[in-house]
Enzyme design. Structure first.
Site, PDB file in Angstrom:
ATOM      1  N   ASN A  10      39.594  46.729  26.159  1.00 48.07           N
ATOM      2  CA  ASN A  10      40.647  46.368  27.110  1.00 48.07           C
ATOM      3  C   ASN A  10      41.351  45.116  26.589  1.00 48.07           C
ATOM      4  OD1 ASN A  10      42.229  45.673  29.266  1.00 48.07           O
ATOM      5  ND2 ASN A  10      40.554  45.343  30.697  1.00 48.07           N
ATOM      6  N   LYS A  12      43.857  43.698  27.767  1.00 46.16           N
ATOM      7  CA  LYS A  12      44.423  42.924  28.880  1.00 46.16           C
ATOM      8  C   LYS A  12      45.871  42.522  28.553  1.00 46.16           C
ATOM      9  CE  LYS A  12      39.778  41.781  30.284  1.00 46.16           C
ATOM     10  NZ  LYS A  12      38.854  40.878  30.939  1.00 46.16           N
ATOM     11  N   HIS A  96      39.949  47.512  37.872  1.00 42.28           N
ATOM     12  CA  HIS A  96      39.433  46.335  37.161  1.00 42.28           C
ATOM     13  C   HIS A  96      39.389  45.144  38.117  1.00 42.28           C
ATOM     14  CE1 HIS A  96      38.949  43.076  34.351  1.00 42.28           C
ATOM     15  NE2 HIS A  96      38.529  43.971  33.474  1.00 42.28           N
ATOM     16  N   GLU A  98      40.055  42.124  37.741  1.00 38.34           N
ATOM     17  CA  GLU A  98      41.218  41.223  37.714  1.00 38.34           C
ATOM     18  C   GLU A  98      42.306  41.732  38.644  1.00 38.34           C
ATOM     19  OE1 GLU A  98      41.507  41.160  33.457  1.00 38.34           O
ATOM     20  OE2 GLU A  98      39.706  39.918  33.389  1.00 38.34           O
ATOM     21  N   GLU A 166      31.104  46.073  35.675  1.00 41.00           N
ATOM     22  CA  GLU A 166      31.530  44.810  35.085  1.00 41.00           C
ATOM     23  C   GLU A 166      31.306  43.672  36.085  1.00 41.00           C
ATOM     24  OE1 GLU A 166      34.649  45.533  31.814  1.00 41.00           O
ATOM     25  OE2 GLU A 166      35.696  45.338  33.710  1.00 41.00           O
ATOM     26  N   GLY A 172      34.777  37.383  30.536  1.00 42.35           N
ATOM     27  CA  GLY A 172      35.511  36.298  29.895  1.00 42.35           C
ATOM     28  C   GLY A 172      34.825  34.950  29.967  1.00 42.35           C
ATOM     29  N   SER A 212      31.635  40.001  28.602  1.00 45.56           N
ATOM     30  CA  SER A 212      31.190  39.166  27.469  1.00 45.56           C
ATOM     31  C   SER A 212      30.359  39.939  26.442  1.00 45.56           C
ATOM     32  CB  SER A 212      30.430  37.930  27.967  1.00 45.56           C
ATOM     33  OG  SER A 212      31.305  37.090  28.692  1.00 45.56           O
TER      34      SER A 212
END
Ligand SMILES: O=C[C@H](O)COP(=O)(O)O
Length: 254
Positions: A10, A12, A96, A98, A166, A172, A212
């Site tokens: 991904n 992003k 996701h 985010e 996730e 991240g 990560s």
């Protein structure tokens, strides 16, 4: 039947044309396990989808990072599932964290998106995961179960779905879930599919881990029984993504 390993990258909201071309060159030159062993799917921003698709080796596939919840029309700034199909983009990432946390996508909205994308012929990487606060309060399984049920209730054909666990606190942050933490949730999710959908779907659906993942920690995670691959963020922009793809051999040689 064994579940085929799945590695998603991904990207992003990252990249320029030059950077995208460099990443694709690294991928195209990489020696990786064959298609029968691993599915590799990279997900550039919308604006680079066609470029990446045109340059990328044919044994790797492309995913969008999102799509609109229903048929296209007067929805400024959105991209519809049928547009992706028209472009020949086979996959889309939905749910996701985010988007859930920064853009307010609810469980119900993600379920609607999954249903719409599948109905248009897209394959879906559906994401679930708890925040640090939720983990620390002991509600991890309640959260991911509610997210998964909202998605599961909208799926008719599980062949076109990969479930990505996730944990938000691992995304991240460099703070990867331990193999035990990942395994616990993956095993619980598979049980949830077993009890709420069917034993066949539970046995065949790939549940991948994201948060990560890098070239150094991927093998140990890949060795966990219910971990069927990865959704990789930061490291998918780097050459070490190739090492993560190669971790598929941990499963195929087991
Ligand atoms: O979709 C990918 C995940 O958000 C993981 O991102 P990360 O590998 O940068 O932690």
């Amino acid at each position: 039947m064994a579940r085929k390993f799945f590695v998603g990258g991904n990207w992003k909201c990252n990249g320029t044309v030059e950077e995208v071309k460099k990443i694709v060159t690294v991928l195209n030159e990489a020696e990786v396990p064959p298609e029968e062993v691993v599915d590799v799917v990279v997900s550039p921003p919308f604006v680079f989808l066609s470029l990446v698709k045109s340059l990328l080796r044919s044994d790797f596939q492309v995913a969008a990072q999102n799509c609109w919840v229903r048929k296209g029309g007067a929805f400024t700034g959105e991209v519809s599932a049928e547009m992706l199909v028209n472009l020949g983009i086979p996959w889309v990432i939905l749910g996701h964290s985010e988007r859930r946390l920064l853009l307010g996508e609810t469980n119900e909205f993600v379920g609607d998106k999954v249903a719409n994308a599948l109905s248009q012929g897209l394959k879906v990487i559906a994401c679930v995961g708890e925040t640090l606060e939720q983990r620390e309060s002991g509600s991890t399984m309640d959260i991911v179960a509610a997210q998964t049920k909202a998605i599961a209730g909208r799926i008719l054909d599980w062949n076109n779905v990969v479930l990505a666990y996730e944990p938000v606190w691992a995304i991240g942050t460099g703070k990867v879930a331990t193999p035990t933490q990942a395994r616990e949730v993956h095993t619980a999710l598979r049980k949830l599919l077993h009890d709420n959908v069917s034993p066949e779907v539970a046995a065949s659906t790939r549940i991948i881990y994201g948060g990560s993942v890098n070239g150094a920690n991927c093998k140990e995670l890949a060795a966990q029984p219910d971990v069927d691959g990865f959704l990789v963020g930061g490291a998918s922009l780097k050459p070490e993504f190739v090492d993560i793809i190669k971790s598929a051999t941990v499963k195929s040689s087991a």
